[in-house]
Design an enzyme around this catalytic site. Sequence first.
Site, PDB file in Angstrom:
ATOM      1  N   ASP A  29       0.459  12.241  19.268  1.00 30.49           N
ATOM      2  CA  ASP A  29      -0.113  13.279  18.404  1.00 30.49           C
ATOM      3  C   ASP A  29      -1.262  12.672  17.592  1.00 30.49           C
ATOM      4  O   ASP A  29      -1.147  11.551  17.088  1.00 30.49           O
ATOM      5  CB  ASP A  29       0.971  13.810  17.469  1.00 30.49           C
ATOM      6  CG  ASP A  29       0.606  15.138  16.831  1.00 30.49           C
ATOM      7  OD1 ASP A  29       1.368  16.097  17.002  1.00 30.49           O
ATOM      8  OD2 ASP A  29      -0.436  15.203  16.149  1.00 30.49           O
ATOM      9  N   ILE A  30      -2.372  13.417  17.488  1.00 29.11           N
ATOM     10  CA  ILE A  30      -3.524  12.890  16.744  1.00 29.11           C
ATOM     11  C   ILE A  30      -3.319  12.980  15.237  1.00 29.11           C
ATOM     12  O   ILE A  30      -4.074  12.392  14.466  1.00 29.11           O
ATOM     13  CB  ILE A  30      -4.847  13.604  17.128  1.00 29.11           C
ATOM     14  CG1 ILE A  30      -4.757  15.103  16.875  1.00 29.11           C
ATOM     15  CG2 ILE A  30      -5.217  13.285  18.572  1.00 29.11           C
ATOM     16  CD1 ILE A  30      -6.106  15.813  17.018  1.00 29.11           C
ATOM     17  N   GLN A  92       4.504  27.120  16.180  1.00 26.43           N
ATOM     18  CA  GLN A  92       3.770  26.491  17.286  1.00 26.43           C
ATOM     19  C   GLN A  92       2.275  26.558  16.972  1.00 26.43           C
ATOM     20  O   GLN A  92       1.722  27.632  16.756  1.00 26.43           O
ATOM     21  CB  GLN A  92       4.082  27.225  18.596  1.00 26.43           C
ATOM     22  CG  GLN A  92       3.468  26.569  19.818  1.00 26.43           C
ATOM     23  CD  GLN A  92       3.873  27.292  21.105  1.00 26.43           C
ATOM     24  OE1 GLN A  92       4.350  28.418  21.073  1.00 26.43           O
ATOM     25  NE2 GLN A  92       3.684  26.638  22.217  1.00 26.43           N
ATOM     26  N   HIS A  98       5.116  22.584  24.190  1.00 28.48           N
ATOM     27  CA  HIS A  98       5.167  21.137  23.970  1.00 28.48           C
ATOM     28  C   HIS A  98       6.386  20.762  23.144  1.00 28.48           C
ATOM     29  O   HIS A  98       6.779  21.481  22.243  1.00 28.48           O
ATOM     30  CB  HIS A  98       3.882  20.605  23.313  1.00 28.48           C
ATOM     31  CG  HIS A  98       3.496  21.247  22.013  1.00 28.48           C
ATOM     32  ND1 HIS A  98       2.972  22.520  21.919  1.00 28.48           N
ATOM     33  CD2 HIS A  98       3.532  20.769  20.744  1.00 28.48           C
ATOM     34  CE1 HIS A  98       2.708  22.800  20.650  1.00 28.48           C
ATOM     35  NE2 HIS A  98       3.041  21.753  19.914  1.00 28.48           N
ATOM     36  N   HIS A 100       7.912  17.986  20.617  1.00 32.28           N
ATOM     37  CA  HIS A 100       7.577  16.889  19.698  1.00 32.28           C
ATOM     38  C   HIS A 100       8.690  15.844  19.763  1.00 32.28           C
ATOM     39  O   HIS A 100       9.870  16.188  19.729  1.00 32.28           O
ATOM     40  CB  HIS A 100       7.513  17.386  18.250  1.00 32.28           C
ATOM     41  CG  HIS A 100       6.389  18.313  17.946  1.00 32.28           C
ATOM     42  ND1 HIS A 100       5.228  17.903  17.338  1.00 32.28           N
ATOM     43  CD2 HIS A 100       6.249  19.641  18.152  1.00 32.28           C
ATOM     44  CE1 HIS A 100       4.423  18.941  17.178  1.00 32.28           C
ATOM     45  NE2 HIS A 100       5.025  20.007  17.668  1.00 32.28           N
TER      46      HIS A 100
END
Length: 141
Positions: A29-30, A92, A98, A100
């Site tokens: 994750d960025i 979301q 996705h 996490h």
Amino acid sequence: MECIFCAIVAGDMPAATIYEDANTMAFLDIAPLAKGHALVIPRTHALRLSDVSSATAGELMVAVQAVTKGLHAALGTTDATIAIHDGPAAGQDVPHLHAHIVPRTSGDGGAPIHALFSRQAATPDAIAALAVQVRTQLENP
Ligand SMILES: [Zn+2]
């Protein structure tokens, strides 16, 4: 609307990819919530878990398991919060399914999913009645 996760799958957007197989991939994750916060996605676009085939759902969970093991091996951790925000009302943020994976350590300041909600008032009879209603739906889709 362009989907940023589809762009990552296509190679049109960079990502810190940590896992790939035929139908899934994972990247960091960025905006990590913890060191090693990773996202695991199906390569095909879908909004919710209920929108993919049972095969794809299974492959996603197998990838989640593999990535979690890899994160723990790399970070020296043993625990993680694993979550899917299944639709916009559930928080979301990217409209592509996705999962996490957030590696956790004792005293990290995070909380369990229970911290997201106040407990609902529900009688045992109401819970039992709802169980019958849901079970009926599952048995007669
Ligand atoms: Zn997508």
